[in-house]
Design an enzyme around this catalytic site. Structure first.
Site, PDB file in Angstrom:
ATOM      1  N   LEU A 518       0.815  -1.214   0.000  1.00  0.00           N
ATOM      2  CA  LEU A 518       0.000   0.000   0.000  1.00  0.00           C
ATOM      3  C   LEU A 518       0.845   1.260   0.000  1.00  0.00           C
ATOM      4  CD1 LEU A 518      -2.722  -1.021   2.619  1.00  0.00           C
ATOM      5  CD2 LEU A 518      -2.922  -1.027   0.129  1.00  0.00           C
ATOM      6  N   GLY A 519       2.043   1.184   0.541  1.00  0.00           N
ATOM      7  CA  GLY A 519       2.915   2.352   0.622  1.00  0.00           C
ATOM      8  C   GLY A 519       4.100   2.060   1.502  1.00  0.00           C
ATOM      9  N   GLY A 524       9.108   1.664   7.625  1.00  0.00           N
ATOM     10  CA  GLY A 524       8.839   0.384   7.001  1.00  0.00           C
ATOM     11  C   GLY A 524       7.778   0.494   5.928  1.00  0.00           C
ATOM     12  N   ASP A 644       6.045  13.130  13.475  1.00  0.00           N
ATOM     13  CA  ASP A 644       6.101  13.004  12.018  1.00  0.00           C
ATOM     14  C   ASP A 644       4.721  13.275  11.413  1.00  0.00           C
ATOM     15  OD1 ASP A 644       7.284  12.638   9.567  1.00  0.00           O
ATOM     16  OD2 ASP A 644       7.255  10.451   9.636  1.00  0.00           O
TER      17      ASP A 644
END
Length: 841
Positions: A518-519, A524, A644
């Site tokens: 998915l990305g 990770g 983040d």
């Protein structure tokens, strides 16, 4: 006519259920069925007999819940080890020396006393609404001489202290009941560690400490990270020169709760659920009952999968069936027949009319090796048979094990045996010593001639029938394990399920060997998976942690504890963690799958690939993300700094509702500390200036990042993007600077809006969003708002002033080397689909 009436009045008064007040004063006493009730009616003091007790002649003085709780639930017992047989002939009263005493037979024998050194007779005992019985002076100062909360039995009530008086050396401790019907002190005690007064231990028999809370870190005990999730309670730990103690209170005063050290050795936090008319366990320590030391006694076998968690191995029976029925397993199990070596030592040669056949061994199939039992290696034994013969040389040797660890002899009562539920391949076999009469044999002659019985897998393989049984057993075990895994998946997928520790093979199967990515991010890659749910399949997102640092540097136990702490954090605007997997170097996190992907794809997708998000959707996403960050900063017991915040970490569910993700990678920050030093993490383009300057980081770093995201929500473009050589000289193209200038100068803000919206915007909301964003990106963190203020501003609760242009943006626009600055900035931030990402951990 008057005599019968007088007799009736005396009978009514004599059978009164309670005294007229909450006080036992001089001249009054509790006797028979008379009681006192606390002023608010919460608790009652008097004689009681434990529920379920088979003895009709054992009575105790205790305190129990008076109202709201339908079950008789004692919270304190005075004469725990000294029951009385006839309450009518006993009295609980204030004696002439000022002590509260329980005496039988009209005061001839004192059964229990507060044992306070007092020469005053003006003393009263008062039962408080907190469940605390206090003995105090009757004069105005009301000095408390003694109180039951400082001498607890097995129950710790809200408001009571549990700790150590460093002046007197006295330590309060909970002590379990002996059984469910016998309040006499049992084997287990919970109290402060006198050697380390910042933590608590549970001990067995006053000597063996088998569980510790870990030290207090300012908010929770490090060994109980799940305390962070129980917002029903407020815990407070105090340690000074006078003493160390912990106390707790209830945020909702209508909740009825108690903490109990159970007869099993577990400490259990319980609340009363009126709708169910029963006590419900909130949490326990240790989590697994079989982790309690000697929970099933000598030779007892503990099983987590059985309702009757204690059982006896083949050839044994409970030492006391009656005690086992009421939850007292301390005496463990005993052999059906005594060992022949023990009989020989008493000059007996026959048992039950049978000849002395000697002792033998039986394989304890599916049972773990003992823990904390006395053992020694027998290095000279090179085979299983030789190991058994070595054990037979000593009558004190009760078992042996043989396998990869060689020969080990076990002595005395075997403790902490456990029924294994997983694959036992590779584990050493345990053989328990029995009388030969209790070991299966083909004939009595063969039993006499054999001194040892071995159950050999090699012999079983030689038999087709035995081989079939082994294969069948393996198939049954495989089926059961698959069923258990499936149930774990269903539990994880169902609403309100607990955090699940998945097997790596199950996660790999659910993601089709991590085939659909998915990305990816700085910690990770994320893969899509499907798991069986209560109704059909449920989509999940599996994050495969692939970098070192952060959580990956910690050991398996610490990783599991930190992930469990994260797993209990739930909010409508936070992505929910369903489970995790720790398999060697492989660390996986299993989340709910968000069908609409991340915000960056919705904002920055190619114009022709998808329609632009409406302003209404954008504003609701901005507000929801702010609420999620507010919960991390203020709603959790510990302040959690995300570190983040960016569009890639704001996910959208099926209804386009925002869910903040990846907060599990942030540092947990105790409330007693306003800052935390950490290495740089996050993404360039969203990093607050303090990250670069090395100043300690606070939650205001998230506010800065959120401000940058909010500007991108308005414009529909990256704040930092690729420039041409001509554009590098035009600093006005840097959107945060453009926005700051327009907001500060009071210009029309619709020019900042994504052109795809064609001006379709709520002007008031646009003005608020731009002002809030420019306040968030101020260089000085003290000038930035909190996330609570951000939410209030977006909700229209508070007004937002015109912000100044941030100093760094003004300096950037005035720099003579603007082209070089932007060229370098551009080099760091332009990177394919995930432009702007430069992360270090």
């Amino acid at each position: 006519m008057l005599l019968p009436l007088a007799v009736a009045v005396v009978a009514i008064l004599g059978g009164a259920r309670c005294l007229a007040s909450d006080t036992i004063a001089a001249g009054s006493a509790i006797s028979g069925n008379r009681t006192v009730v606390s002023r608010g009616g919460n608790f009652e003091l008097g004689f009681f007999r434990p529920s379920g007790s088979s003895s009709s002649h054992s009575y105790y003085v205790g305190i129990w819940y008076k109202k709201a709780v339908s079950q008789c639930t004692p919270v304190w017992v005075a004469n725990r080890a000294s029951p009385v047989t006839d309450p009518a002939s006993c009295q609980l009263a204030v004696a002439v020396d000022g002590n509260l005493e329980l005496a039988d037979e009209a005061g001839k024998h004192v059964v229990w006393s507060t044992n306070v050194s007092s020469t005053s007779s003006s003393v009263v005992a008062v039962l408080l609404d907190t469940g605390n019985l206090v003995l105090r002076r009757e004069n105005n100062d009301g000095e408390v001489l003694w109180q039951s909360s400082e001498h607890p039995s097995d129950t710790w009530l809200p408001g009571a202290r549990l700790g150590l008086n460093k002046i007197t050396g006295y330590a309060q401790a909970l002590t379990s009941w002996k059984s469910s019907v016998d309040p006499a002190p049992g084997l287990f005690a919970l109290g402060i560690d006198v050697n380390d007064t910042k933590q608590y231990n549970i001990t067995w028999n006053g000597t063996m400490s088998f569980w510790t809370s870990g030290e207090w870190n300012g908010d929770v005990f490090t060994g109980i990270p799940e305390m962070i999730s129980h917002h029903t309670y407020d815990f407070d730990f105090v340690s000074d020169a006078n003493g160390s103690y912990i106390t707790y209170s209830l945020q909702d005063p209508t909740v009825i709760s108690r903490m109990v050290l159970d007869v099993s050795g577990q400490v259990r936090q319980m609340i009363w659920v009126p709708s169910d008319d029963e006590w419900t366990i909130i949490w326990t320590e240790p989590h697994q009952l079989c982790d309690v030391y000697a929970v099933c006694g000598a030779f007892g076998v503990c099983s987590e999968k059985s309702d009757t968690f204690c059982s006896c191995p083949v050839g044994f029976r409970p030492s006391s069936e009656m005690d086992w029925e009421v939850g007292d397993h301390s005496h463990g199990c005993r052999r059906n027949n005594p060992l022949q070596c023990e009989l020989r030592s008493t000059n007996r040669s026959k048992v039950n009319g049978k000849d002395d056949d000697g002792d033998a061994f039986l394989l304890a199939s599916g049972i773990s090796l003992p823990r904390n039992s006395t053992s020694s290696p027998a290095t000279q034994a090179s085979s299983s048979r030789g190991c058994g013969l070595a054990c037979l040389k000593s009558c004190n040797c009760t078992a042996y094990s043989y396998g990869s660890s060689g020969c080990v002899l076990w002595y005395g009562g075997l403790l902490n045996l456990q029924r294994l539920v997983d694959d036992t391949a590779g584990m050493d076999d345990l053989y328990i010593r029995l009388s030969a009469m209790d070991v299966p044999s083909s004939s009595s002659e063969g039993r006499r001639n054999r001194t040892i019985v071995f159950v050999s897998i090699a012999a079983a393989v030689s038999s087709i029938l035995a081989l079939s049984a082994i294969v069948l057993s393996m198939l049954v075990r495989m089926f059961r394990r698959r069923k258990q895994r499936r149930m774990a998946f269903i539990q994880a997928a169902s609403e309100g399920g607990n955090l699940v520790a998945f097997e790596y093979s199950d996660v790999r199967r659910a993601t089709d060997n991590f085939s659909e990515k998915l990305g990816g991010g700085s910690f990770g890659s994320v893969y899509k998976g499907k798991m069986p749910g209560a109704v059909g399949e449920v989509a999940v997102a599996v994050k495969k942690l692939e970098v070192t640092g952060g959580l990956l540097c910690v050991g398996d136990k610490q990783f599991r504890n930190e992930v469990r702490t994260i797993g209990v954090i739930q909010h409508v605007n936070l992505v929910r963690l369903r489970g995790f997997c720790s398999h060697g170097a492989d660390r996986l996190l299993v989340y709910d799958h968000m069908p609409n992907g991340s915000l960056d794809k919705a904002l920055f997708a190619t114009r022709a690939s998808s329609p632009a998000l409406s302003w209404r959707a954008r504003f609701q996403i901005a507000l929801g993300a702010a609420r999620g960050l507010l919960y991390l900063h203020e709603g959790c017991r510990d302040c959690i700094i995300h570190c983040d915040v960016k569009p890639e970490n704001i996910l959208l569910d099926g209804d386009m509702a925002p869910k903040v993700a990846d907060f599990g990678m942030a540092k947990l920050l105790a409330r007693d500390f306003s800052r935390v030093l950490t290495t740089v993490r996050g993404t360039i383009g969203y990093l607050a200036p303090e990250w670069i300057s090395g100043v300690p980081i606070t939650a205001k770093a998230d506010v800065y990042s959120y401000g940058m995201v909010l500007l991108e929500i308005v414009s529909g473009k990256r704040n930092a993007r690729s420039w041409t050589g001509e554009e590098e000289q035009r600093m006005s193209d840097y959107f945060p600077l453009v926005a700051a200038r327009k907001v500060s100068g009071g210009e029309a803000l619709v020019e900042l809006l994504d052109e795809r919206l064609n001006g379709d915007v709520d002007g008031r909301e646009l003005d608020i969003a731009c002002r809030v964003a420019c306040w968030c990106v101020q260089d000085d963190e003290a000038r930035r708002p909190t996330m609570e203020q951000v939410v209030q501003a977006l909700e229209g609760v508070v007004a937002v002033d015109v912000p100044p242009i941030p100093t760094s943006l003004r300096a950037l626009s005035e720099s003579e080397n603007a082209g070089f600055v932007m060229s370098s900035f551009n080099l760091m931030t332009s990177d394919s689909e995930d432009a702007g990402r430069v992360a270090s951990s």
